[in-house]
Design an enzyme around this catalytic site. Structure first.
Site, mmCIF file in Angstrom:
data_model
loop_
_atom_site.group_PDB
_atom_site.id
_atom_site.type_symbol
_atom_site.label_atom_id
_atom_site.label_comp_id
_atom_site.label_asym_id
_atom_site.label_seq_id
_atom_site.Cartn_x
_atom_site.Cartn_y
_atom_site.Cartn_z
ATOM 1 C CB ALA A 1 18.499 14.677 -71.933
ATOM 2 N NE ARG B 1 4.501 15.756 -70.464
ATOM 3 C CZ ARG B 1 4.762 14.939 -69.451
ATOM 4 N NH1 ARG B 1 3.775 14.517 -68.677
ATOM 5 N NH2 ARG B 1 5.995 14.521 -69.195
ATOM 6 C CB THR C 1 13.896 8.316 -66.983
ATOM 7 O OG1 THR C 1 12.869 7.312 -66.988
ATOM 8 C CG2 THR C 1 13.209 9.671 -67.033
ATOM 9 N N GLY D 1 15.561 17.108 -63.574
ATOM 10 C CA GLY D 1 15.737 18.530 -63.867
ATOM 11 C C GLY D 1 14.436 19.304 -63.825
ATOM 12 C CD GLU E 1 5.898 6.315 -65.143
ATOM 13 O OE1 GLU E 1 5.494 7.472 -65.373
ATOM 14 O OE2 GLU E 1 6.661 6.049 -64.204
ATOM 15 C CG ASN F 1 5.585 16.992 -66.427
ATOM 16 O OD1 ASN F 1 6.758 16.790 -66.712
ATOM 17 N ND2 ASN F 1 4.997 16.404 -65.406
ATOM 18 C CE1 TYR G 1 18.652 59.159 -72.451
ATOM 19 C CE2 TYR G 1 19.779 60.695 -73.923
ATOM 20 C CZ TYR G 1 19.649 59.426 -73.365
ATOM 21 O OH TYR G 1 20.529 58.439 -73.717
ATOM 22 C CG ASN H 1 23.212 60.426 -75.934
ATOM 23 O OD1 ASN H 1 22.182 60.814 -76.498
ATOM 24 N ND2 ASN H 1 23.340 59.207 -75.475
HETATM 25 C C1 UD1 Z 1 8.775 10.701 -64.377
HETATM 26 C C2 UD1 Z 1 8.604 9.295 -63.846
HETATM 27 C C3 UD1 Z 1 7.331 9.232 -63.017
HETATM 28 C C4 UD1 Z 1 7.404 10.242 -61.896
HETATM 29 C C5 UD1 Z 1 7.679 11.642 -62.439
HETATM 30 C C6 UD1 Z 1 7.980 12.582 -61.304
HETATM 31 C C7 UD1 Z 1 9.580 7.891 -65.596
HETATM 32 C C8 UD1 Z 1 9.307 6.972 -66.692
HETATM 33 N N1 UD1 Z 1 8.511 8.366 -64.966
HETATM 34 O O1 UD1 Z 1 7.679 10.955 -65.237
HETATM 35 O O2 UD1 Z 1 7.175 7.942 -62.449
HETATM 36 O O3 UD1 Z 1 6.186 10.235 -61.153
HETATM 37 O O4 UD1 Z 1 8.837 11.632 -63.309
HETATM 38 O O5 UD1 Z 1 8.120 13.900 -61.745
HETATM 39 O O6 UD1 Z 1 10.727 8.140 -65.284
HETATM 40 N N2 UD1 Z 1 14.737 12.871 -69.347
HETATM 41 C C9 UD1 Z 1 15.999 12.701 -69.848
HETATM 42 N N3 UD1 Z 1 16.162 11.864 -70.893
HETATM 43 C C10 UD1 Z 1 15.139 11.164 -71.439
HETATM 44 C C11 UD1 Z 1 13.851 11.340 -70.908
HETATM 45 C C12 UD1 Z 1 13.680 12.191 -69.849
HETATM 46 O O7 UD1 Z 1 16.974 13.301 -69.398
HETATM 47 O O8 UD1 Z 1 15.390 10.417 -72.377
HETATM 48 C C13 UD1 Z 1 14.560 13.812 -68.224
HETATM 49 C C14 UD1 Z 1 13.552 14.911 -68.518
HETATM 50 O O9 UD1 Z 1 14.191 16.026 -69.114
HETATM 51 C C15 UD1 Z 1 13.015 15.225 -67.137
HETATM 52 C C16 UD1 Z 1 13.150 13.918 -66.379
HETATM 53 O O10 UD1 Z 1 14.047 13.123 -67.129
HETATM 54 O O11 UD1 Z 1 13.778 16.238 -66.511
HETATM 55 C C17 UD1 Z 1 11.819 13.186 -66.222
HETATM 56 O O12 UD1 Z 1 11.273 12.948 -67.516
HETATM 57 P P1 UD1 Z 1 9.742 13.225 -67.853
HETATM 58 O O13 UD1 Z 1 9.505 12.866 -69.253
HETATM 59 O O14 UD1 Z 1 9.356 14.566 -67.408
HETATM 60 O O15 UD1 Z 1 9.053 12.121 -66.922
HETATM 61 P P2 UD1 Z 1 7.600 12.153 -66.289
HETATM 62 O O16 UD1 Z 1 6.617 11.765 -67.318
HETATM 63 O O17 UD1 Z 1 7.376 13.417 -65.582
HETATM 64 CA CA CA Z 2 8.424 15.321 -65.484
#
Ligand code: UD1
Ligand code: CA
Length: 486
Positions: free
Chosen positions: A27, A32, A97, A119, A177, A250, A389, A409
């Site tokens: 979502a 970034r 997440t 995703g 984190e 990212n 052509y 054409n």
């Molecule tokens: C996350 C993990 C981190 C891990 C890393 C691995 C958390 C807090 N941290 O960090 O520990 O090492 O992934 O790649 O989970 N998303 C949603 N809804 C939201 C927020 C995020 O669906 O409200 C989805 C994003 O689209 C993404 C995934 O969750 O596909 C991960 O979110 P992202 O913000 O990329 O987390 P990271 O900072 O990479």
């Molecule tokens: Ca990520």
């Protein structure tokens, strides 16, 4: 003889395969990436990130047990990935997440366990997900996470394991984190891959304990490790040695890196199956491309989309082929562009041909230097070798299209068809004003402007007659010399 068990006896229900779902968190906006478009629709090797994750998940559970949690530009994401058949859950506001999983609570509660994928971690392998699931079941865990040790874990959450006599165990006490790491925790090099397996009842009994007291003010799914662990639930980690498959995307640098990695794998796979690729590091080949053995791909070639190439063909340098079907023994000479077109066996294309969508080149036909085609069928053995052509044309077998021939054409409003029947010969520099038909076996004299149909076996000449003025140049020169001497 084996004793038959009664269908609904306790023994049989205890042995019932636990039901697993897969939730894919997709979502986020991808701040970034600094993009207007949703992160999971960005592509590597010609395919959206989310599609890779869905394909991996579909190897583990049936597609109707897959839930993609979408939010940012949800309509576009849904439209793009509708064909996969997965379910979509809308997370209107992206509050982290943990919040994403809360949103999917209702459908996920129908299952005994569920796997969570990200995703933006597109290279995850089905075998790894399967190992995670099996490890989870074997350890009877509430939460199992996938860990890896990349060369540089900066930016990822770190896995904090319980120690036994100073040695790490499979038990995890927390995920921390990057932003919240204490100096002492910096030494933990094991990253959290963002891939988990949960026991549904344990997770949803505790998920409301998540808070936003962290660096991002978000509900972090990673905090569930510490919460469940504090509640006396079992949280374990399984480590994968192949950290490449858990790299997240990212930013644009990571996007480019994974794109390159995937294309490198793609080339290796093709070479393993018998395709020669010279300087594969210079070729751009999408994941969906299929090539049969003994075909040769020269340096700096791009093969995109669902392109298929048969056996013993050769694609020479600087050609770009998109969503096209190239049969066996086809030679594509340097610098040709082929888009949404079909080339039959033995045809020769290029150098510098441009085959636009809907071009259909027959067996052993030739399309040569600076020839452009569009929505055109060129029959078996026909040739259009130079500076031509051909648009909206149906050209039969064994037709010779002379250099510089143009199908006119377009009348400024509508497109019209040109038909050239078998064995016709079009002299160089002819213009064929469509709609027009050139009959079987007929000739068009060079430089003709053909506006009317030409019957079979006829000769059509439509150009000004040549006029010769004997001595004209000599007289002109003499007149000039006389003028300058006076
Ligand atoms: C996350 C993990 C981190 C891990 C890393 C691995 C958390 C807090 N941290 O960090 O520990 O090492 O992934 O790649 O989970 N998303 C949603 N809804 C939201 C927020 C995020 O669906 O409200 C989805 C994003 O689209 C993404 C995934 O969750 O596909 C991960 O979110 P992202 O913000 O990329 O987390 P990271 O900072 O990479
Ligand atoms: Ca990520």
């Amino acid at each position: 003889m084996a004793k038959a068990r009664k269908p609904n006896s306790p023994a049989s229900s205890a042995r019932r395969e636990p039901r697993f779902a897969v939730a894919i968190m997709a979502a986020g906006k991808g701040t970034r990436l600094k993009s207007r478009h949703p992160k999971v629709l960005h592509q590597i090797a010609g395919k959206p990130l989310l599609e890779y994750v869905i394909e991996a998940a579909a190897q583990i559970v049936p597609v109707n047990d897959i839930y993609a949690i979408i939010g940012h530009e949800a309509d576009l994401v849904r439209e793009t990935l509708q064909h996969t058949g997965v379910n979509f859950v809308l997370q209107k506001e992206q509050r982290g997440t943990g919040h994403a999983i809360m949103i999917a609570r209702a459908p996920l509660s129908e299952y005994d366990h569920f796997i969570v994928l990200s995703g933006d971690v597109p290279l995850i392998r089905p075998e790894t997900i399967r190992e995670l699931r099996d490890f989870h079941l074997k350890h009877n865990a509430a939460m199992t996470l996938l860990a890896a040790v990349p060369p540089d874990p900066t930016g990822y959450g770190r896995v904090i394991r319980k120690l036994n006599k100073g040695k790490p165990t499979e038990i995890v006490t927390a995920i921390v984190e990057q932003k919240s790491l204490t100096p002492a925790q910096m030494k933990f090099r094991e990253m959290n891959a963002g891939v988990y397996s949960f026991s549904t009842s344990s997770l949803f009994a505790n998920i409301d304990k998540l808070t936003t007291e962290n660096a991002h003010r978000e509900l972090y799914l990673t905090d569930m490790a510490a919460i469940l662990s504090r509640e006396g639930e079992r949280v374990v980690a399984v480590t994968t040695p192949d950290f490449n498959q858990v790299l997240g995307i990212n930013n644009r640098t990571e996007l480019a890196r994974l794109d390159a990695l995937l294309r490198e794998h793609k080339c290796a796979e093709l070479m393993d199956s018998g395709v020669t690729i010279y300087r594969p590091e210079t070729c751009v080949i999408d994941a969906g491309v299929q090539i049969e053995s003994d075909t040769v791909i020269e340096p700096f070639v791009q093969l995109l989309g669902n392109t298929r190439i048969g056996t013993e063909s050769r694609i020479r340098s600087y050609s770009v082929i998109n969503n096209s079907q190239i049969a066996d023994r086809v030679l594509v000479r340097p610098g040709s562009i082929i888009d949404e077109s079909k080339i039959a066996a033995g045809a020769v294309i290029g150098p510098y041909s441009h085959l636009r969508p809907g071009s259909d080149v027959g067996e052993n036909a030739h399309v040569g230097n600076f020839v452009e085609t569009k929505k055109t069928r060129l029959g078996r053995g026909s040739k259009a070798n130079h500076l031509t052509y051909l648009g909206d044309a149906t050209i039969g077998d064994d037709v010779n299209v002379g250099a510089g021939t143009i199908t006119c054409n377009y009348d400024g409003v509508n497109k019209h068809q040109t038909v050239i029947e078998d064995g016709a010969f079009i002299g160089s520099d002819s213009t064929l004003v469509a709609p027009v038909k050139i009959g079987k076996g007929s000739y068009v004299g060079a430089s003709s402007c053909i506006t009317n149909d030409v019957p079979d076996d006829a000769l059509a000449i439509a150009r000004g007659r040549q006029v010769v003025k004997e001595g004209w140049a000599r007289e002109k020169r003499a007149a000039r010399a006389k003028k300058s001497s006076t």
